[in-house]
Write a protein that holds these residues in place. Sequence first.
Motif, short mmCIF file in Angstrom:
data_model
loop_
_atom_site.label_atom_id
_atom_site.label_comp_id
_atom_site.label_asym_id
_atom_site.label_seq_id
_atom_site.Cartn_x
_atom_site.Cartn_y
_atom_site.Cartn_z
N ALA A 179 200.72 12.08 -15.60
CA ALA A 179 199.27 11.22 -15.49
C ALA A 179 198.15 12.11 -15.35
N ILE A 180 197.08 11.35 -16.06
CA ILE A 180 195.79 12.08 -15.78
C ILE A 180 195.20 11.85 -14.64
N THR A 181 194.95 12.83 -13.95
CA THR A 181 194.05 12.56 -12.65
C THR A 181 192.72 13.10 -12.82
N ASN A 182 192.63 14.14 -13.47
CA ASN A 182 191.29 14.96 -13.85
C ASN A 182 190.92 14.92 -15.27
N VAL A 183 189.46 14.80 -15.46
CA VAL A 183 188.86 15.19 -16.74
C VAL A 183 187.94 16.16 -16.77
N VAL A 184 188.07 17.26 -17.79
CA VAL A 184 186.95 18.21 -17.63
C VAL A 184 186.50 18.34 -18.98
N PHE A 185 185.07 18.54 -19.19
CA PHE A 185 184.48 18.63 -20.42
C PHE A 185 184.62 20.33 -20.62
N MET A 186 185.68 20.80 -21.04
CA MET A 186 185.79 22.14 -21.14
C MET A 186 186.57 22.39 -22.43
N GLY A 187 186.39 21.65 -23.19
CA GLY A 187 186.97 21.82 -24.76
C GLY A 187 185.89 22.12 -25.57
N MET A 188 185.71 21.67 -26.72
CA MET A 188 184.77 22.51 -27.80
C MET A 188 183.36 21.71 -27.39
N GLY A 189 182.47 22.48 -27.61
CA GLY A 189 180.87 22.03 -27.33
C GLY A 189 180.28 22.11 -26.13
N GLU A 190 179.14 21.95 -26.17
CA GLU A 190 178.17 21.95 -24.67
C GLU A 190 177.93 20.56 -24.50
N PRO A 191 178.56 19.78 -23.60
CA PRO A 191 178.34 18.47 -23.25
C PRO A 191 176.91 18.11 -23.03
N LEU A 192 175.94 19.02 -22.31
CA LEU A 192 174.74 18.56 -22.20
C LEU A 192 173.63 18.59 -23.45
N LEU A 193 174.20 19.15 -24.60
CA LEU A 193 173.67 18.86 -25.69
C LEU A 193 173.91 17.67 -26.36
N ASN A 194 174.86 16.74 -25.83
CA ASN A 194 175.30 15.54 -26.34
C ASN A 194 175.18 14.72 -25.13
N PHE A 195 174.28 14.74 -24.30
CA PHE A 195 173.96 13.88 -23.17
C PHE A 195 173.98 12.26 -23.46
N ASP A 196 173.63 12.00 -24.28
CA ASP A 196 173.60 10.21 -24.55
C ASP A 196 174.92 9.64 -25.01
N ASN A 197 175.70 10.66 -25.24
CA ASN A 197 177.10 10.01 -25.46
C ASN A 197 178.10 10.34 -24.36
N VAL A 198 177.74 11.64 -23.74
CA VAL A 198 178.88 12.03 -22.69
C VAL A 198 178.58 11.35 -21.35
N VAL A 199 177.32 10.97 -20.92
CA VAL A 199 177.21 10.54 -19.74
C VAL A 199 177.73 8.93 -19.71
N PRO A 200 177.45 8.21 -20.77
CA PRO A 200 177.92 6.96 -20.48
C PRO A 200 179.55 6.96 -20.64
N ALA A 201 179.99 7.95 -21.63
CA ALA A 201 181.43 8.17 -21.56
C ALA A 201 181.92 8.36 -20.01
N MET A 202 181.29 9.33 -19.29
CA MET A 202 181.70 9.66 -18.06
C MET A 202 181.88 8.41 -17.09
N SER A 203 180.84 7.58 -17.39
CA SER A 203 180.58 6.38 -16.46
C SER A 203 181.57 5.46 -16.59
N LEU A 204 182.10 5.37 -17.85
CA LEU A 204 183.49 4.41 -18.10
C LEU A 204 184.83 5.18 -17.54
N MET A 205 184.80 6.39 -17.48
CA MET A 205 186.01 7.06 -16.86
C MET A 205 186.01 6.87 -15.18
N MET A 206 184.69 6.95 -14.73
CA MET A 206 184.76 6.57 -13.44
C MET A 206 184.58 4.96 -12.87
N ASP A 207 184.64 4.27 -13.85
CA ASP A 207 184.49 2.71 -13.74
C ASP A 207 185.58 2.28 -13.22
N ASP A 208 185.80 1.45 -12.13
CA ASP A 208 187.21 0.89 -11.55
C ASP A 208 187.78 0.13 -12.40
#
Length: 387
Positions: A179-208
């Motif tokens: 089971a996936i209990t944790n997600v880390v943005f530690m693969g390829m790329g600098e997530p903060l240089l793709n802020f407008d796609n990464v942050v909404p994706a994180m909000s769905l990850m945390m959406d109940d």
Amino acid sequence: MCHLLQDKTDKINLLGLDRSAMQTFLAELGEKPFRTNQLIQWIHQARISDFSQMTNLSHALREKLTAIACIRLPDIAWEKIATDGTHKWLLRLPDGNSIEMVFIPEARRGTLCISSQVGCALDCRFCSTGKQGFSRNLTMAEIIGQLQLASQRLSEYQPKENAISPQASTARPPETRKAITNVVFMGMGEPLLNFDNVVPAMSLMMDDLAYGLSKYRVTLSTSGLIPAMLRLKAESPAALAVSLHAPNDDLRNVLVPLNKKYPLDALMSVCSDYFSGHAKRVVTFEYVMLKGINDSPKHAKELLTLLRTVPCKVNLIPFNPFPLTEYVCSPMEDIKIFQQIVQTGGIHTTIRKTRGDDIDAACGQLVGNFKDRTKRNARWLENPAKI
Ligand code: SAH
Ligand code: SF4
């Protein structure tokens, strides 16, 4: 319309819509706001991609969605499973680019390591992704698609249980927990240089009603882009890891060139305040252990001084070598001495266990594959294990 990924057929990929974009999309179709929750649950919880099966939506809406929308995941080029249970996937994107994604099962959690960009422009000296250069940002659909795809694949290994589980169960033996209990943005790329796609994706990850992961269990890792860190602090409750790797500017300028723009003084000041008002939350500093470069007791003491006012913990990462790198991993006894010094100084310090070694799935070994690839990349695609 905002950050929608248009499918080949020009349909809107609904994986690219966060809650507010979904609400806008449905309002434009003349639908009531409560449809947003229903659609989010069908797509992200039930993982249904055929609109005709979304039985609590009206027939008219199902037909409209079938005509104009789709739910399109990246394709899996290959999947490997290491002897320690680590999974690694190469995902093929519609434009011919590829990215990598890794799942690491442990006794009490399962961590999915995902990518935010194809390649990376920041060129850290010890990172194979950086060495490949930058191709493009991932869309939000491609980011959330990684989580959806991994949970789908992993559920096939444990048919009786949903593969997304915010609460890690301790009842199962480690080797069967998928089971996936944790997600880390530690693969390829600098997530903060793709802020407008990464942050909404994180909000769905945390959406109940979507993936329901806790804010403590979705971690963005950054090399230290200060303006974007300040924006992140204001816009997302996710956990933060900062790739430090050196205790002084002279060394960090070499290892992480971004340091020349955002030096340690300024970075430490942002990190000190990052979780102010949240007594239990701390920044994690990642520190890759490079033999003879940044791993001496003197560096450990310097690190302690640097971090003395920052609520934090430190994660020491054994360097993962890749072809043509100038660096070597520090011997484990040196890593342990380093750990001891920082730990004794009062900062909780862990050593990352290297996982998935036999399939090159460790941090910094994720190289993906670019569309306009060089000969080396072409050889790698033919035989990923050899290069
Ligand atoms: N760009 C972001 C996130 C992706 S890199 C960042 O730099 O934080 C994820 C982590 O892997 C970072 O801490 C990075 O420094 C580390 N890393 C990169 N190359 C590595 C290597 N060869 N061995 C070990 N860790 C590496
Ligand atoms: Fe980019 Fe992170 Fe690699 Fe640096 S360590 S090149 S920021 S992916």
